[in-house]
Design an enzyme around this catalytic site. Structure first.
Site, PDB file in Angstrom:
ATOM      1  N   CYS A   2      -8.046   8.193  -4.687  1.00 37.81           N
ATOM      2  CA  CYS A   2      -9.618   8.866  -4.632  1.00 37.81           C
ATOM      3  C   CYS A   2     -10.578   8.246  -5.764  1.00 37.81           C
ATOM      4  O   CYS A   2     -10.195   7.787  -6.588  1.00 37.81           O
ATOM      5  CB  CYS A   2      -9.471  10.258  -4.801  1.00 37.81           C
ATOM      6  SG  CYS A   2      -8.354  11.195  -3.853  1.00 37.81           S
ATOM      7  N   ARG A  27     -10.624   1.193  -4.631  1.00 38.22           N
ATOM      8  CA  ARG A  27      -9.537   1.974  -4.856  1.00 38.22           C
ATOM      9  C   ARG A  27      -8.743   2.313  -3.460  1.00 38.22           C
ATOM     10  O   ARG A  27      -7.565   2.899  -3.651  1.00 38.22           O
ATOM     11  CB  ARG A  27     -10.104   3.228  -5.484  1.00 38.22           C
ATOM     12  CG  ARG A  27     -10.663   2.917  -6.824  1.00 38.22           C
ATOM     13  CD  ARG A  27     -11.614   4.029  -7.288  1.00 38.22           C
ATOM     14  NE  ARG A  27     -10.637   5.097  -7.900  1.00 38.22           N
ATOM     15  CZ  ARG A  27     -10.022   5.034  -9.050  1.00 38.22           C
ATOM     16  NH1 ARG A  27     -10.213   3.954  -9.843  1.00 38.22           N
ATOM     17  NH2 ARG A  27      -9.140   5.998  -9.286  1.00 38.22           N
ATOM     18  N   TRP A  75      -8.401   9.738  -0.769  1.00 34.82           N
ATOM     19  CA  TRP A  75      -6.938   8.783  -0.367  1.00 34.82           C
ATOM     20  C   TRP A  75      -5.978  10.034   0.089  1.00 34.82           C
ATOM     21  O   TRP A  75      -5.627  10.643  -1.014  1.00 34.82           O
ATOM     22  CB  TRP A  75      -6.838   7.866  -1.190  1.00 34.82           C
ATOM     23  CG  TRP A  75      -5.617   7.009  -0.751  1.00 34.82           C
ATOM     24  CD1 TRP A  75      -5.531   5.732  -0.269  1.00 34.82           C
ATOM     25  CD2 TRP A  75      -4.075   7.003  -1.101  1.00 34.82           C
ATOM     26  NE1 TRP A  75      -4.550   5.285  -0.001  1.00 34.82           N
ATOM     27  CE2 TRP A  75      -3.672   5.954  -0.649  1.00 34.82           C
ATOM     28  CE3 TRP A  75      -3.284   8.048  -1.860  1.00 34.82           C
ATOM     29  CZ2 TRP A  75      -1.986   5.809  -0.826  1.00 34.82           C
ATOM     30  CZ3 TRP A  75      -2.030   8.026  -1.840  1.00 34.82           C
ATOM     31  CH2 TRP A  75      -1.375   6.711  -1.489  1.00 34.82           C
ATOM     32  N   ASN A 101      -9.521  13.817  -8.160  1.00 33.60           N
ATOM     33  CA  ASN A 101      -8.740  12.619  -7.826  1.00 33.60           C
ATOM     34  C   ASN A 101      -7.609  13.248  -8.920  1.00 33.60           C
ATOM     35  O   ASN A 101      -7.524  13.365  -9.763  1.00 33.60           O
ATOM     36  CB  ASN A 101      -9.377  11.412  -8.624  1.00 33.60           C
ATOM     37  CG  ASN A 101      -8.465  10.330  -8.637  1.00 33.60           C
ATOM     38  OD1 ASN A 101      -7.431  10.326  -8.037  1.00 33.60           O
ATOM     39  ND2 ASN A 101      -8.796   9.341  -9.708  1.00 33.60           N
ATOM     40  N   GLY A 102      -6.454  12.997  -7.891  1.00 38.00           N
ATOM     41  CA  GLY A 102      -5.118  13.293  -8.563  1.00 38.00           C
ATOM     42  C   GLY A 102      -4.265  14.362  -7.659  1.00 38.00           C
ATOM     43  O   GLY A 102      -4.683  14.280  -6.494  1.00 38.00           O
ATOM     44  N   GLU A 484       6.721 -11.967  -4.741  1.00 38.97           N
ATOM     45  CA  GLU A 484       5.378 -11.932  -4.579  1.00 38.97           C
ATOM     46  C   GLU A 484       4.771 -12.406  -3.396  1.00 38.97           C
ATOM     47  O   GLU A 484       3.894 -11.967  -2.914  1.00 38.97           O
ATOM     48  CB  GLU A 484       4.753 -12.389  -6.034  1.00 38.97           C
ATOM     49  CG  GLU A 484       3.145 -12.299  -6.035  1.00 38.97           C
ATOM     50  CD  GLU A 484       2.563 -10.808  -6.182  1.00 38.97           C
ATOM     51  OE1 GLU A 484       3.320 -10.114  -6.235  1.00 38.97           O
ATOM     52  OE2 GLU A 484       1.496 -10.734  -6.115  1.00 38.97           O
ATOM     53  N   LYS A 488       2.359 -10.145  -0.865  1.00 45.41           N
ATOM     54  CA  LYS A 488       1.072 -10.667  -0.656  1.00 45.41           C
ATOM     55  C   LYS A 488       0.848 -10.838   0.881  1.00 45.41           C
ATOM     56  O   LYS A 488      -0.291 -10.417   1.536  1.00 45.41           O
ATOM     57  CB  LYS A 488       0.655 -12.288  -1.238  1.00 45.41           C
ATOM     58  CG  LYS A 488       0.430 -12.196  -2.531  1.00 45.41           C
ATOM     59  CD  LYS A 488      -1.215 -11.440  -2.803  1.00 45.41           C
ATOM     60  CE  LYS A 488      -0.926 -10.047  -3.259  1.00 45.41           C
ATOM     61  NZ  LYS A 488      -0.370  -9.608  -4.500  1.00 45.41           N
ATOM     62  N   GLU A 491       1.565  -6.940   2.602  1.00 48.80           N
ATOM     63  CA  GLU A 491       0.426  -5.812   2.492  1.00 48.80           C
ATOM     64  C   GLU A 491      -0.898  -6.172   3.188  1.00 48.80           C
ATOM     65  O   GLU A 491      -1.509  -5.215   3.297  1.00 48.80           O
ATOM     66  CB  GLU A 491      -0.080  -5.601   0.832  1.00 48.80           C
ATOM     67  CG  GLU A 491      -0.370  -6.764   0.029  1.00 48.80           C
ATOM     68  CD  GLU A 491      -0.648  -6.430  -1.167  1.00 48.80           C
ATOM     69  OE1 GLU A 491      -0.639  -5.393  -1.831  1.00 48.80           O
ATOM     70  OE2 GLU A 491      -0.309  -7.684  -1.946  1.00 48.80           O
ATOM     71  N   HIS A 507      24.933 -12.615   2.908  1.00 51.76           N
ATOM     72  CA  HIS A 507      25.595 -11.164   2.792  1.00 51.76           C
ATOM     73  C   HIS A 507      25.092 -10.350   3.682  1.00 51.76           C
ATOM     74  O   HIS A 507      25.136  -9.061   3.235  1.00 51.76           O
ATOM     75  CB  HIS A 507      25.628 -10.946   1.382  1.00 51.76           C
ATOM     76  CG  HIS A 507      26.416 -11.758   0.373  1.00 51.76           C
ATOM     77  ND1 HIS A 507      27.793 -11.892   0.440  1.00 51.76           N
ATOM     78  CD2 HIS A 507      26.054 -12.831  -0.517  1.00 51.76           C
ATOM     79  CE1 HIS A 507      27.972 -12.844  -0.434  1.00 51.76           C
ATOM     80  NE2 HIS A 507      27.050 -13.462  -1.022  1.00 51.76           N
ATOM     81  N   LYS A 606      -5.891   0.810  -4.783  1.00 48.76           N
ATOM     82  CA  LYS A 606      -6.208  -0.380  -5.921  1.00 48.76           C
ATOM     83  C   LYS A 606      -5.299   0.410  -6.915  1.00 48.76           C
ATOM     84  O   LYS A 606      -4.793  -0.288  -7.700  1.00 48.76           O
ATOM     85  CB  LYS A 606      -7.613  -0.738  -6.156  1.00 48.76           C
ATOM     86  CG  LYS A 606      -7.765  -1.912  -7.171  1.00 48.76           C
ATOM     87  CD  LYS A 606      -6.922  -3.038  -6.564  1.00 48.76           C
ATOM     88  CE  LYS A 606      -7.141  -4.162  -7.650  1.00 48.76           C
ATOM     89  NZ  LYS A 606      -6.211  -5.215  -7.625  1.00 48.76           N
TER      90      LYS A 606
HETATM   91  C1  F6R Z   1      -0.152  -5.739  -4.804  1.00 45.26           C
HETATM   92  C2  F6R Z   1      -0.679  -4.805  -5.948  1.00 45.26           C
HETATM   93  C3  F6R Z   1       0.266  -3.612  -6.408  1.00 45.26           C
HETATM   94  C4  F6R Z   1       0.101  -3.389  -7.913  1.00 45.26           C
HETATM   95  C5  F6R Z   1       0.584  -2.356  -8.475  1.00 45.26           C
HETATM   96  C6  F6R Z   1       0.565  -1.962  -9.814  1.00 45.26           C
HETATM   97  O1  F6R Z   1      -1.216  -6.590  -4.432  1.00 45.26           O
HETATM   98  O2  F6R Z   1      -1.676  -5.076  -6.446  1.00 45.26           O
HETATM   99  O3  F6R Z   1       1.557  -4.026  -6.083  1.00 45.26           O
HETATM  100  O4  F6R Z   1       0.631  -4.667  -8.648  1.00 45.26           O
HETATM  101  O5  F6R Z   1       0.297  -1.029  -7.467  1.00 45.26           O
HETATM  102  O6  F6R Z   1      -1.042  -2.021 -10.085  1.00 45.26           O
HETATM  103  P1  F6R Z   1      -1.378  -1.968 -11.764  1.00 45.26           P
HETATM  104  O7  F6R Z   1      -1.255  -3.283 -11.959  1.00 45.26           O
HETATM  105  O8  F6R Z   1      -2.817  -1.322 -11.561  1.00 45.26           O
HETATM  106  O9  F6R Z   1      -0.421  -1.125 -12.475  1.00 45.26           O
END
Ligand code: F6R
Length: 611
Positions: A2, A27, A75, A101-102, A484, A488, A491, A507, A606
């Protein structure tokens, strides 16, 4: 997660709230709303869906006149995404409006008690208890807003950043936080609250970072801070010197593409201030050489992509500096009662600096008395403030939900640390350090070179955008890169994808390989070429199509992959910084090809400020 915004001033509030909320879209959210005081009543408009739906509903804010208001992007946590669950929420007689937010963890308990006192709930949210609880205490505290906010805060458990307006105090916006981000912007002719700096940058660069249990009371010309005992607090504002344009698309189709292309600069910006006359100087580390030599162990703790940089760094710290490293997901670390002995350094990595699990892990480490270091991108964020020391990654604002440039900066920040530790602990010679530095400083140009060659990846992405399952494999650092690369892709494209340590496939997971399955093989670690190639042979013989990311001139790959993309040669420890570039582009173009919302993928946020 949020986002909240609030405004009180001379201008119409609603357009400012809409604009502020648009800067928080990154976000992640599923609904949005605003409450504005019109001189008599507090009017609320809220709706499911994107902000543009709220803009249309309110004619860009024109149907909500008034100069005091609060806004929210939601959110969903408690209660499905819906109009009724969207914020703001009213109290019983609509004289108070709240955005939050929370998560209020004890909302069930509070709701039962409030219902017993005759309060009615319209939504399924945890936030609505705050509106009713405020109503209850506001009356009990003789309509003293500060006293009632303190009472509410003493009753709720969980995390919150709240924006509150009262119909009978129409000249004020109130705000309070615990474990959810909150800033206050000091504008000309008006003041603002927000979850993050970009929301207020159009109006001011002077910002206060609010600490836990601090209450802000904003009026048109004044900002006052209080603790929960109602005592006035003196706070200093910080001047934000990065530009609003850094948080805009600048001609790119998506923030993600813009951020991918910013990597040569941001990686350079993260390295350059820490290299001086052939030495690595990390002043912010605040550790003497003796302390570095006395280190017995490093714990790296993070979530998601930041965790993946930690997986890479384990190989780098252990290989280069010979310090044992444990890497943990923050959500696991915080509940596993880790053994943290003297001589341990806990490194918490986070772009946002607000990730709830990472923050909790940091607090746990601090409570055990070990040294903590935050590697953080957002200046002044909670992890940056609470860690003993903070090393900033200079990625600038990252808006796209899928991280790219912050990830790359986190990697090089850790290379710098590992090189520093290795040199001070005499695990590498002056000559080796000099050679590592040459390779490190070449990375930005090498990334640029990779980016200038995107067409091949774009074509490949178009061709495989219909894939249903993709497997990423690699060994050692190549496994970390695979983690990673796979994240990428999945997601933002919603294609099922998994990363596997190449030697582990047989395995179990190899049973999923069938005719035409796409396998991305990362092969950058020379001493492991032969081993990974044997795994590639295994999957190809079962029908897999193999796309390999490997080093320039690795002829061994030519007969073993269907498609190959080459990365420039670098030190074996730094290959992640280069190999990830084609994989970021691959994820990006697959998502574009599938017509998806690249920057705001479904269900994701985010800044993950709830656990
Ligand atoms: C994936 C991504 C997330 C963040 C994770 C940690 O592309 O962005 O996996 O890496 O949510 O977020 P931060 O770095 O803000 O603690």
């Amino acid at each position: 997660m949020c986002g909240i915004v609030g405004y009180v001033g001379r201008e119409q509030a609603a357009p400012i709230l809409l604009d502020g909320l648009s800067k928080l879209e990154y976000r992640g959210y599923d609904s949005a709303g605003m409450a504005v005081y019109d001189g008599q009543h507090i009017n609320i408009q809220k709706t499911m869906g994107r902000l543009k739906v709220l803009s249309e509903l309110t004619h860009d804010g024109a149907t909500m006149p008034g100069c005091v208001g609060i806004g929210h992007t939601r959110w969903a946590t408690h209660g499905e995404p819906s109009d009724v669950n969207a914020h703001p929420h009213y109290n019983e007689d609509q004289s108070i409006a709240v955005v939050h937010n929370g998560i209020i963890e004890n909302y069930g308990d509070l709701k039962t008690k409030l219902e017993a006192r005759g309060y009615h709930f319209l939504s399924a949210t945890d936030t609505e208890v705050i509106a009713h609880l405020l109503d209850y205490y506001y009356k009990k505290c003789q309509y003293n807003a500060l006293a009632s906010i303190s009472k509410v805060v003493s009753r709720v458990e969980g995390s919150y950043a709240l924006g509150i307006i009262f119909v009978d105090q129409p000249e004020y916006v109130y705000s309070v936080r615990k474990d959810s981000p909150l800033i206050v912007g000091h504008g000309q002719g008006g003041n603002l609250i927000a979850s993050d700096v970009p929301a207020v940058l159009k109006y001011t660069r002077d910002v206060y970072f609010i600490e836990n249990d601090e209450v802000a009371m904003l009026s048109q010309d004044n900002i006052q801070f209080y603790n929960l005992d109602g005592e006035i607090l003196e706070k200093e504002s910080k001047h934000i010197d990065w530009d609003i344009h850094a948080a805009e698309k600048g001609g790119y189709e998506h923030f993600m593409l813009k951020e991918i292309y910013e990597q040569p600069k941001t990686v350079r910006d993260t390295i350059t201030p820490r290299v001086s006359n052939g030495e690595i100087v990390i002043e912010e580390l605040g550790m003497t050489d003796e302390e570095i030599r006395a280190l017995k162990k490093i714990h790296i703790v993070a979530c998601g992509s930041a965790y993946h940089t930690g997986v890479t760094s384990k190989y780098v710290f252990e290989g280069m500096a010979r310090i044992p490293v444990e890497v943990d997901l923050a959500s696991e670390f915080r509940y596993r009662n880790p053994i943290l002995e003297e001589g341990t350094l806990v490194i918490v990595i986070s772009q946002s600096g607000e990730t709830a699990d990472s923050l909790a892990a940091l607090r746990l480490a601090k409570s055990r008395g070990v040294k903590t270091l935050g590697i953080v991108n957002v200046v002044g964020s909670s992890i940056a403030r609470e860690a003993d020391k903070v090393m900033y990654t200079w990625a600038g604002p990252e808006i796209s939900v899928a991280t790219t440039k912050a990830y790359s900066c986190q990697l090089v920040a850790q290379y710098l640390l590992a090189m520093k530790f290795a040199h001070v602990r005499r695990q590498i010679t002056d000559t080796e350090l000099a050679s590592y530095l040459v390779d490190l400083e070449k990375l930005p140009n090498q990334i640029e070179r990779l980016l200038s060659n995107k067409e091949k990846i774009q074509k490949f992405a178009n061709r495989y955008s219909g894939a249903e399952n993709v497997f990423f494999i690699g060994r050692g650092i190549d496994y970390a890169i695979s983690l990673e690369g796979s994240l990428k892709l999945k997601e933002i494209s919603y294609i099922h994808s998994e990363a596997y340590a190449a030697g582990e496939l047989k395995h179990g997971t190899i049973s999923l390989i069938e005719e035409g399955t796409l396998v991305v093989a990362v092969v950058t670690q020379e001493e492991l070429y032969a081993k990974t190639i044997s795994n590639i042979v295994e999957v190809r013989s079962r029908g897999a199509v193999v796309f390999s990311v490997t080093n320039d001139n690795n002829q061994a790959m030519e007969s073993n992959a269907d498609y190959i993309t080459y990365i420039p040669r670098t030190n074996k420890y730094f290959t992640n910084s280069l190999a990830i570039i084609p994989l970021q582009l691959f994820g990006y173009y697959v998502s574009v090809c599938r017509g998806l919302d690249v920057d705001k993928p479904r269900n994701l946020a985010k800044s993950v400020t709830v656990e």
